[in-house]
Design a protein around this motif. Structure first.
Motif, PDB file in Angstrom:
ATOM      1  N   SER A  58      -4.775  12.865   2.868  1.00 31.38           N
ATOM      2  CA  SER A  58      -5.632  11.863   3.501  1.00 31.38           C
ATOM      3  C   SER A  58      -5.225  10.487   2.978  1.00 31.38           C
ATOM      4  CB  SER A  58      -7.105  12.139   3.181  1.00 31.38           C
ATOM      5  OG  SER A  58      -7.927  11.107   3.703  1.00 31.38           O
ATOM      6  N   THR A  59      -4.517   9.746   3.809  1.00 28.88           N
ATOM      7  CA  THR A  59      -4.022   8.453   3.339  1.00 28.88           C
ATOM      8  C   THR A  59      -5.149   7.476   3.029  1.00 28.88           C
ATOM      9  OG1 THR A  59      -3.759   7.760   5.654  1.00 28.88           O
ATOM     10  CG2 THR A  59      -1.826   8.672   4.552  1.00 28.88           C
ATOM     11  N   SER A  60      -6.264   7.616   3.723  1.00 23.26           N
ATOM     12  CA  SER A  60      -7.382   6.702   3.441  1.00 23.26           C
ATOM     13  C   SER A  60      -7.955   6.918   2.053  1.00 23.26           C
ATOM     14  CB  SER A  60      -8.477   6.882   4.492  1.00 23.26           C
ATOM     15  OG  SER A  60      -8.968   8.220   4.491  1.00 23.26           O
ATOM     16  N   ASN A  61      -7.817   8.145   1.530  1.00 24.82           N
ATOM     17  CA  ASN A  61      -8.322   8.445   0.186  1.00 24.82           C
ATOM     18  C   ASN A  61      -7.241   8.371  -0.885  1.00 24.82           C
ATOM     19  OD1 ASN A  61     -10.901   9.014   1.245  1.00 24.82           O
ATOM     20  ND2 ASN A  61     -10.330  11.139   1.668  1.00 24.82           N
TER      21      ASN A  61
ATOM     22  N   ASN B 227       0.850  -1.187   0.000  1.00 20.54           N
ATOM     23  CA  ASN B 227       0.000   0.000   0.000  1.00 20.54           C
ATOM     24  C   ASN B 227       0.887   1.239   0.000  1.00 20.54           C
ATOM     25  OD1 ASN B 227      -2.432  -1.430   0.064  1.00 20.54           O
ATOM     26  ND2 ASN B 227      -2.390  -1.584   2.290  1.00 20.54           N
TER      27      ASN B 227
END
Length: 220
Positions: free
Chosen positions: A95-98, A70
């Motif tokens: 924003s790492t989640s996005n 990732n």
């Protein structure tokens, strides 16, 4: 005069990225000279000295494996930074989640190398700086396992083990035989031109596991 020494470097995995490949990362067949220099600088770095890698010996057979990792695909925009400096409300974060992207990498496994190197003094050396002084400091740090930061094998997620090969000790020998042309390989980054960093390359030729860098032609 250059003060020479040898170190043994090993680890479970390594990734010496080929710069010509973009998204999917693929490793060279072995350690690059710039990666070897980076490992030595992780142990001891001073502006007054410059490391020269003279030889890289590949001890273990070359083995590749594939992994997926990732990674963050975005970078903070320079326009956003300028806007924030002028008082704007532009967010300066990722924003790492996005921004997560899963990418494949072809890496090396079970690697072991012997790095032969020496160093010379640079124009930043002071009057009290001597080669003997820095040579003893390097040996002392290697013997004690001291580092400025964790040495790594191409990427920070692949830490390297480093030990000094003493002068009265026989260096490990390569298990590889024959001559292998590894093609163009990254040699190092040239910072001599202020404001411009240039990659340099060389034709890597491995003979019985040894890459001799003493008389190689550096291409720009």
């Amino acid at each position: 005069m250059g003060y020479g020494f040898q170190v043994e470097v090993w680890g479970d995995y390594a990734l010496f990225t080929r710069p010509e490949l973009k998204v999917e990362k693929v490793s060279y067949d072995c350690m690059t000279p710039s990666a070897a220099r980076g490992i030595l600088e992780a142990v001891f770095w001073k502006p007054a000295i410059k490391y020269q890698i003279t030889q890289i010996t590949v001890i273990n057979p070359i083995q590749f494996t594939n992994i997926r990792r990732n990674e963050v695909k975005d970078v903070i925009s320079a326009n956003n930074v300028r806007s924030a400096m002028k008082g704007g409300n532009t967010p300066l974060y990722i924003s790492t989640s996005n921004s997560i992207a899963q990418r494949a990498s072809t890496i090396l496994r079970d690697v072991r190398y012997v790095i032969s190197a020496h160093f010379t003094l640079t124009d930043k050396a002071q009057n009290e700086d001597t080669p003997e002084k820095f040579y003893n400091m390097i040996l002392r740090r290697l013997r004690k396992g001291q580092n400025f930061h964790t040495p790594y094998l191409g990427c920070r997620e692949f830490p390297a083990n480093v030990r000094l090969i003493e002068h009265d000790e026989a260096a490990p020998q390569s298990t590889l035989e024959g001559t292998q042309d590894l093609g163009l390989m990254l040699y190092d980054m040239d910072y001599t031109d202020e404001g411009r960093v240039q990659a340099t390359y060389f034709r890597a030729r491995m003979i019985d596991g040894v890459i001799d860098l003493r008389n190689c032609e550096v291409l720009r």
